[in-house]
Design an enzyme around this catalytic site. Structure first.
Site, PDB file in Angstrom:
ATOM      1  N   CYS A 252      -4.791 -31.019  44.240  1.00 12.09           N
ATOM      2  CA  CYS A 252      -4.080 -31.721  43.150  1.00 12.09           C
ATOM      3  C   CYS A 252      -3.383 -32.963  43.681  1.00 12.09           C
ATOM      4  O   CYS A 252      -2.244 -33.265  43.276  1.00 12.09           O
ATOM      5  CB  CYS A 252      -3.070 -30.804  42.455  1.00 12.09           C
ATOM      6  SG  CYS A 252      -3.794 -29.383  41.692  1.00 12.09           S
TER       7      CYS A 252
ATOM      8  N   LYS B 124       5.744 -19.827  44.365  1.00 13.07           N
ATOM      9  CA  LYS B 124       5.573 -20.347  45.728  1.00 13.07           C
ATOM     10  C   LYS B 124       6.705 -19.862  46.632  1.00 13.07           C
ATOM     11  O   LYS B 124       6.808 -20.270  47.778  1.00 13.07           O
ATOM     12  CB  LYS B 124       5.530 -21.871  45.705  1.00 13.07           C
ATOM     13  CG  LYS B 124       4.288 -22.420  44.980  1.00 13.07           C
ATOM     14  CD  LYS B 124       4.181 -23.904  45.108  1.00 13.07           C
ATOM     15  CE  LYS B 124       3.219 -24.519  44.109  1.00 13.07           C
ATOM     16  NZ  LYS B 124       1.816 -24.277  44.437  1.00 13.07           N
TER      17      LYS B 124
ATOM     18  N   GLN C 277       7.175 -27.308  47.284  1.00 17.00           N
ATOM     19  CA  GLN C 277       6.770 -26.838  48.616  1.00 17.00           C
ATOM     20  C   GLN C 277       7.949 -26.723  49.567  1.00 17.00           C
ATOM     21  O   GLN C 277       7.745 -26.436  50.755  1.00 17.00           O
ATOM     22  CB  GLN C 277       5.720 -27.788  49.214  1.00 17.00           C
ATOM     23  CG  GLN C 277       4.407 -27.831  48.460  1.00 17.00           C
ATOM     24  CD  GLN C 277       3.671 -26.499  48.467  1.00 17.00           C
ATOM     25  OE1 GLN C 277       3.960 -25.609  49.281  1.00 17.00           O
ATOM     26  NE2 GLN C 277       2.725 -26.348  47.563  1.00 17.00           N
TER      27      GLN C 277
ATOM     28  N   ASP D  47      10.651 -33.205  43.575  1.00 14.54           N
ATOM     29  CA  ASP D  47       9.649 -32.150  43.414  1.00 14.54           C
ATOM     30  C   ASP D  47       9.795 -31.226  44.621  1.00 14.54           C
ATOM     31  O   ASP D  47       9.342 -31.548  45.720  1.00 14.54           O
ATOM     32  CB  ASP D  47       8.257 -32.780  43.349  1.00 14.54           C
ATOM     33  CG  ASP D  47       7.138 -31.742  43.390  1.00 14.54           C
ATOM     34  OD1 ASP D  47       7.430 -30.554  43.663  1.00 14.54           O
ATOM     35  OD2 ASP D  47       5.979 -32.112  43.165  1.00 14.54           O
TER      36      ASP D  47
ATOM     37  N   HIS E 201       1.929 -34.703  44.296  1.00 14.95           N
ATOM     38  CA  HIS E 201       1.037 -33.773  43.575  1.00 14.95           C
ATOM     39  C   HIS E 201       0.820 -34.368  42.181  1.00 14.95           C
ATOM     40  O   HIS E 201       1.668 -35.105  41.665  1.00 14.95           O
ATOM     41  CB  HIS E 201       1.775 -32.439  43.474  1.00 14.95           C
ATOM     42  CG  HIS E 201       0.994 -31.300  42.901  1.00 14.95           C
ATOM     43  ND1 HIS E 201       0.812 -31.142  41.552  1.00 14.95           N
ATOM     44  CD2 HIS E 201       0.373 -30.252  43.483  1.00 14.95           C
ATOM     45  CE1 HIS E 201       0.112 -30.041  41.331  1.00 14.95           C
ATOM     46  NE2 HIS E 201      -0.165 -29.477  42.490  1.00 14.95           N
TER      47      HIS E 201
HETATM   48  C1  LIG Z   1       4.199 -30.393  45.660  1.00 20.88           C
HETATM   49  C2  LIG Z   1       3.850 -29.676  44.401  1.00 20.88           C
HETATM   50  N1  LIG Z   1       4.394 -30.070  43.244  1.00 20.88           N
HETATM   51  C3  LIG Z   1       4.148 -29.439  42.106  1.00 20.88           C
HETATM   52  C4  LIG Z   1       3.300 -28.366  42.061  1.00 20.88           C
HETATM   53  C5  LIG Z   1       3.053 -27.688  40.758  1.00 20.88           C
HETATM   54  O1  LIG Z   1       3.569 -26.403  40.804  1.00 20.88           O
HETATM   55  P1  LIG Z   1       3.216 -25.370  39.626  1.00 20.88           P
HETATM   56  O2  LIG Z   1       1.722 -25.377  39.506  1.00 20.88           O
HETATM   57  O3  LIG Z   1       3.763 -24.082  40.117  1.00 20.88           O
HETATM   58  O4  LIG Z   1       3.885 -25.873  38.412  1.00 20.88           O
HETATM   59  C6  LIG Z   1       2.691 -27.925  43.235  1.00 20.88           C
HETATM   60  C7  LIG Z   1       1.728 -26.813  43.224  1.00 20.88           C
HETATM   61  O5  LIG Z   1       0.903 -26.692  44.094  1.00 20.88           O
HETATM   62  C8  LIG Z   1       2.988 -28.596  44.436  1.00 20.88           C
HETATM   63  O6  LIG Z   1       2.445 -28.214  45.584  1.00 20.88           O
END
Ligand SMILES: Cc1ncc(COP(=O)(O)O)c(C=O)c1O
Length: 425
Positions: free
Chosen positions: A383, A245, A222, A219, A142
């Protein structure tokens, strides 16, 4: 070619069924928003990788906090402040238990996964990196796990290296091994891909990095609501995730970090609460975790986060994973039976995400037509622009699943996608 509904039945018969015990009707009763109508149709919410809906215990916790306990924390001597502080720190313990961290001081509250990754970049990495050093990420990150590293590389002269993926969307472990070098200072890798659904072999990645003494950040945005996360078993140095999430409020999340590293890192931001003492000559910093929590935090968000984690803790994470796997298998089989539909991301181990494109139809049109049927999905780059470039598509349509989704909803979704095919075909 079989019809989507025949394909659904086939998938159902083939699936080993540990999810059968999962009482989805009872789960749905916990989520008031699922009773909404959209364009006169029952809401079918399949945009869970974007954000999940919130159960009554989370909504109640937020309301209760503001009705009974609202005050600033750690500062005042009055009863409300005591109660707010207890709720705030009590939630930290719930999050600690949920990810099995050794101690709650290793759980830092953040604004979410993005904030956590930026904290690692600006506090841990920036203070250590120099020109010629390398950070390793994968091709399916992401943007939150790309851009903070690009920024810190610009600041320090370090270089970002990227581990490629296969056509199926699996991480190339052979390439990871080749790219790990004496210059690698950190590996930062996704646990579950938001654009492809791939579950990465995170244990193996961590073992390979650790064999060379390289720390690993994960990270987990998900993963946290879909897989059992045990940071001690993983032995990762950092694990970042977002409450919204995992059925909690937005604007709040957590970063796990090993104590020794957090102790050695400079503060991320300066301000109230993160200090031990301040004079114009010298400021000293607070102990963990407060050193990393400058200013009045999102106290209500933390309370809601604690309630969400408590709610999730009431489930067997394996049963959740099995239920969502079955939804995914049925949805994949149904879509693959529709002419012109191509699933993007076919890794053998996937969680909760189904990306697809359709010949001759822009993903935004798929999303718009599905919305008229009451079906909420996401369309776009998710993203993850490098992933779109890797597959040569401008965007995909993405359905993503959660504990409250049902087989009937998958059928409605598949019928709606068939309708799109018929309209454009
Ligand atoms: C894999 C992954 N990493 C990071 C993020 C960023 O999360 P946040 O926008 O809640 O900070 C997301 C959000 O969709 C994501 O799917």
């Amino acid at each position: 070619m079989s019809s989507p509904l025949q394909a659904l039945d086939q998938a159902s018969n083939q699936a080993a069924n540990p999810a059968a015990t999962f009482d989805v009707a009872a789960v749905r009763a916990d989520f008031p928003i699922l009773r909404e109508q959209v364009h006169g149709k029952p809401l079918v919410y399949l945009d869970n990788a974007n954000t999940t809906q919130k159960p009554t215990p989370v909504l109640d916790a937020l309301q209760h906090y503001y009705e009974h306990d609202n005050a600033n924390i750690h500062r005042a001597t009055h009863l409300l402040s005591e109660r707010a502080t207890k709720a705030y720190e009590g939630a930290r313990e719930k999050v600690r238990r949920f990810i099995n961290a050794r101690e709650s001081a290793e759980v830092l509250y953040t604004r979410g996964c993005t904030d956590g990754l930026n904290l690692i970049a600006q506090s841990f990495a920036r203070s250590r990196l120099k020109a010629g050093d390398e950070i390793l990420v994968s091709w399916m990150e992401h943007h939150s796990n790309i851009v903070p590293w690009q920024m810190v590389c610009e600041q320090t002269g370090a270089t970002l290296k990227v581990v490629p993926i296969t056509d199926d969307g699996e991480l190339r472990l052979d390439e990871l091994e080749r790219l790990l070098s004496d210059r690698t200072r950190l590996v930062s890798i996704i646990h579950v891909s938001n654009s492809l659904g791939t579950i990465t072999p995170i244990e193996r990645i961590i073992a390979l990095a650790h064999a060379r003494g390289i720390p690993v950040a994960v990270d987990g945005a998900q993963a946290a609501a879909h897989l059992r996360v045990d940071v001690q078993a993983l032995d990762c140095e950092f694990y970042a995730f977002s409450a919204h999430k995992m059925y909690g409020p937005s604007g709040i999340g957590a970063l796990y970090g090993k104590r020794a590293l957090l102790e050695s890192m400079p503060p991320y931001q300066g301000g109230g609460d993160m200090i031990a003492s301040v004079t114009f000559e010298k400021t000293t910093y607070n102990t963990l975790p407060h050193k990393f929590e400058a200013g009045t935090p999102n106290i209500a968000g933390v309370v809601g986060f604690g309630a969400a984690v408590e709610y999730l803790s009431g489930f067997d994470m394996q049963a959740i994973a099995a239920h969502e796997h079955e939804l995914q298998a049925r949805a994949t089989a149904a879509l693959e039976a529709i002419n012109g539909v191509h699933v993007i991301g076919k890794a053998p181990r996937k969680a909760g995400v189904l990306s697809f494109v359709m010949d001759g139809v822009h993903p935004h049109d798929i999303g718009t037509i599905l919305d008229r049927e009451g079906v909420a999905i996401r369309t776009g780059q998710h993203c993850a622009q490098p992933v779109m470039d890797r597959y040569g598509v401008p965007a995909t349509a993405r359905a993503s699943f959660a504990i409250y989704n049902t087989h009937e909803e998958i059928e409605i979704f598949a019928r709606a996608v068939s309708k799109v095919g018929a309209m454009f075909g």
